[in-house]
Design a protein around this motif. Sequence first.
Motif, PDB file in Angstrom:
ATOM      1  N   LEU A 141     -23.912  31.178  16.392  1.00 34.44           N
ATOM      2  CA  LEU A 141     -24.148  30.676  17.740  1.00 34.44           C
ATOM      3  C   LEU A 141     -23.674  31.923  18.949  1.00 34.44           C
ATOM      4  CD1 LEU A 141     -21.747  27.555  17.489  1.00 34.44           C
ATOM      5  CD2 LEU A 141     -24.409  27.794  17.966  1.00 34.44           C
ATOM      6  N   SER A 142     -24.339  32.409  19.117  1.00 34.04           N
ATOM      7  CA  SER A 142     -23.964  33.736  20.296  1.00 34.04           C
ATOM      8  C   SER A 142     -23.437  33.198  21.403  1.00 34.04           C
ATOM      9  CB  SER A 142     -25.150  34.766  20.403  1.00 34.04           C
ATOM     10  OG  SER A 142     -25.018  35.314  21.059  1.00 34.04           O
ATOM     11  N   PHE A 143     -21.707  34.250  21.867  1.00 40.47           N
ATOM     12  CA  PHE A 143     -21.010  33.363  22.732  1.00 40.47           C
ATOM     13  C   PHE A 143     -20.710  34.737  23.528  1.00 40.47           C
ATOM     14  CE2 PHE A 143     -19.344  31.235  18.950  1.00 40.47           C
ATOM     15  CZ  PHE A 143     -18.937  30.265  18.998  1.00 40.47           C
ATOM     16  N   VAL A 144     -21.780  34.243  24.885  1.00 39.55           N
ATOM     17  CA  VAL A 144     -21.805  34.974  26.076  1.00 39.55           C
ATOM     18  C   VAL A 144     -20.958  34.712  26.724  1.00 39.55           C
ATOM     19  CG1 VAL A 144     -22.963  35.889  27.299  1.00 39.55           C
ATOM     20  CG2 VAL A 144     -24.337  35.044  25.666  1.00 39.55           C
ATOM     21  N   TRP A 199     -14.013  33.362  28.101  1.00 40.89           N
ATOM     22  CA  TRP A 199     -14.600  33.344  29.676  1.00 40.89           C
ATOM     23  C   TRP A 199     -15.724  32.676  28.925  1.00 40.89           C
ATOM     24  CZ3 TRP A 199     -12.152  38.493  29.134  1.00 40.89           C
ATOM     25  CH2 TRP A 199     -10.722  37.927  30.036  1.00 40.89           C
ATOM     26  N   VAL A 200     -16.313  31.751  28.150  1.00 40.70           N
ATOM     27  CA  VAL A 200     -17.257  31.664  27.758  1.00 40.70           C
ATOM     28  C   VAL A 200     -17.936  31.011  29.064  1.00 40.70           C
ATOM     29  CG1 VAL A 200     -18.607  30.681  25.764  1.00 40.70           C
ATOM     30  CG2 VAL A 200     -16.604  31.704  25.297  1.00 40.70           C
ATOM     31  N   GLN A 201     -18.770  31.043  28.858  1.00 40.92           N
ATOM     32  CA  GLN A 201     -20.210  30.637  30.304  1.00 40.92           C
ATOM     33  C   GLN A 201     -21.606  30.407  29.061  1.00 40.92           C
ATOM     34  OE1 GLN A 201     -20.724  34.059  33.140  1.00 40.92           O
ATOM     35  NE2 GLN A 201     -22.553  34.626  31.879  1.00 40.92           N
ATOM     36  N   ARG A 202     -21.542  30.333  27.992  1.00 36.95           N
ATOM     37  CA  ARG A 202     -23.139  30.359  27.272  1.00 36.95           C
ATOM     38  C   ARG A 202     -22.790  30.716  26.260  1.00 36.95           C
ATOM     39  NH1 ARG A 202     -26.284  33.939  29.169  1.00 36.95           N
ATOM     40  NH2 ARG A 202     -26.995  34.670  27.364  1.00 36.95           N
ATOM     41  N   ILE A 203     -23.406  29.784  25.138  1.00 32.84           N
ATOM     42  CA  ILE A 203     -23.922  29.304  23.839  1.00 32.84           C
ATOM     43  C   ILE A 203     -25.096  29.151  23.111  1.00 32.84           C
ATOM     44  CG2 ILE A 203     -23.350  28.472  21.694  1.00 32.84           C
ATOM     45  CD1 ILE A 203     -20.653  27.111  23.230  1.00 32.84           C
ATOM     46  N   THR A 204     -25.686  30.210  22.921  1.00 30.34           N
ATOM     47  CA  THR A 204     -27.134  29.851  22.078  1.00 30.34           C
ATOM     48  C   THR A 204     -27.213  30.157  20.570  1.00 30.34           C
ATOM     49  OG1 THR A 204     -27.260  31.731  24.243  1.00 30.34           O
ATOM     50  CG2 THR A 204     -29.053  31.515  22.238  1.00 30.34           C
ATOM     51  N   VAL A 205     -28.105  29.372  20.542  1.00 31.53           N
ATOM     52  CA  VAL A 205     -28.041  28.944  19.110  1.00 31.53           C
ATOM     53  C   VAL A 205     -28.882  29.896  19.043  1.00 31.53           C
ATOM     54  CG1 VAL A 205     -28.019  26.520  17.341  1.00 31.53           C
ATOM     55  CG2 VAL A 205     -27.215  26.669  19.524  1.00 31.53           C
ATOM     56  N   ASP A 207     -31.226  31.808  15.008  1.00 34.09           N
ATOM     57  CA  ASP A 207     -31.386  32.156  13.544  1.00 34.09           C
ATOM     58  C   ASP A 207     -31.539  33.312  13.471  1.00 34.09           C
ATOM     59  OD1 ASP A 207     -34.280  33.336  14.443  1.00 34.09           O
ATOM     60  OD2 ASP A 207     -35.121  32.025  13.809  1.00 34.09           O
ATOM     61  N   THR A 208     -30.377  34.047  14.151  1.00 36.62           N
ATOM     62  CA  THR A 208     -29.820  35.775  13.707  1.00 36.62           C
ATOM     63  C   THR A 208     -28.401  35.976  14.284  1.00 36.62           C
ATOM     64  OG1 THR A 208     -30.897  36.828  15.302  1.00 36.62           O
ATOM     65  CG2 THR A 208     -32.701  36.284  13.615  1.00 36.62           C
ATOM     66  N   VAL A 209     -28.263  36.978  13.025  1.00 37.01           N
ATOM     67  CA  VAL A 209     -26.817  37.408  13.789  1.00 37.01           C
ATOM     68  C   VAL A 209     -26.877  38.919  14.378  1.00 37.01           C
ATOM     69  CG1 VAL A 209     -24.485  37.796  12.927  1.00 37.01           C
ATOM     70  CG2 VAL A 209     -25.287  36.284  12.089  1.00 37.01           C
ATOM     71  N   LYS A 210     -25.983  39.015  15.161  1.00 37.99           N
ATOM     72  CA  LYS A 210     -26.593  40.396  16.101  1.00 37.99           C
ATOM     73  C   LYS A 210     -24.906  40.869  16.212  1.00 37.99           C
ATOM     74  CE  LYS A 210     -30.730  39.485  18.410  1.00 37.99           C
ATOM     75  NZ  LYS A 210     -31.221  40.085  19.388  1.00 37.99           N
ATOM     76  N   ASP A 211     -24.697  42.179  16.280  1.00 38.72           N
ATOM     77  CA  ASP A 211     -24.017  42.451  16.538  1.00 38.72           C
ATOM     78  C   ASP A 211     -22.941  42.670  17.801  1.00 38.72           C
ATOM     79  OD1 ASP A 211     -23.709  42.989  13.642  1.00 38.72           O
ATOM     80  OD2 ASP A 211     -24.228  45.833  14.541  1.00 38.72           O
ATOM     81  N   GLY A 212     -21.847  41.769  18.243  1.00 39.16           N
ATOM     82  CA  GLY A 212     -20.665  42.003  19.776  1.00 39.16           C
ATOM     83  C   GLY A 212     -20.742  43.000  19.477  1.00 39.16           C
TER      84      GLY A 212
END
Length: 231
Positions: A141-144, A199-205, A207-212
């Motif tokens: 999960l990528s938290f934007v 201040w989470v506004q979007r969660i993108t599911v 298949d990869t993990v990218k550095d935050g």
Amino acid sequence: MSDEQVPDGRPIGRRAFFGVVGVGITGLLWGDQVARLVAKSTTVLPAPVRSAIPLGEGWRIYSVNPPFPHFHPATWRLEIDGLVERPQRFTLDDLQALPAAQQVSDFHCVTGWSVNDVRWRGVRFDDLLASAGLLPNATALSFVSSEKPYVDTLTLEQIRAAPDAMLALEMDGKPLTREHGAPARVVMPQMYGYKGVKWVQRITVTDTVKDGYWEQRGYDRDAYVGRSNGL
């Protein structure tokens, strides 16, 4: 960085922190000139960090792009997209209608201080994602954050191994304040605070993990308390 604040707008420079823990931190700005000093004990972690960082009691609020974001309850939406069967848009009322979870856990900042016994209330991620339906290749999960360009990622394995991971809506019996990430923020007590995206506004599911944001600046991707970032 996720939580934390002292007044005066002072930066923490590379020598004060890098030289202690061996990771980079450039241009860290103390957020709005607001001191949120609450009646909680601050447990300081490694002694070298303690000597390098100015400490008091309670929270310190950091911001990478001040001022803190505002939100409007009537128009705010949390989007869930990516590798899902049904993309979702939650209102704040929608989130509050999901099964509620409550817990008491400690918050640890990688700069060397902690706040004990924080009372959180929110939604477990499995309940949040249930209506979206994860696709078979979903792994993270990528938290934007609405504080751009702050983004960070947790794997589904990490989240599911942590029974106290949640999307929090309340802290210490009250709705999240602006400086603590209103209206929704990530809580991951096993990891340092920079993984707790506010201040989470979007969660993108994905298949990869990218550095935050902070991993791109030298922090460990897996930020387990006491087992990462040279601590």
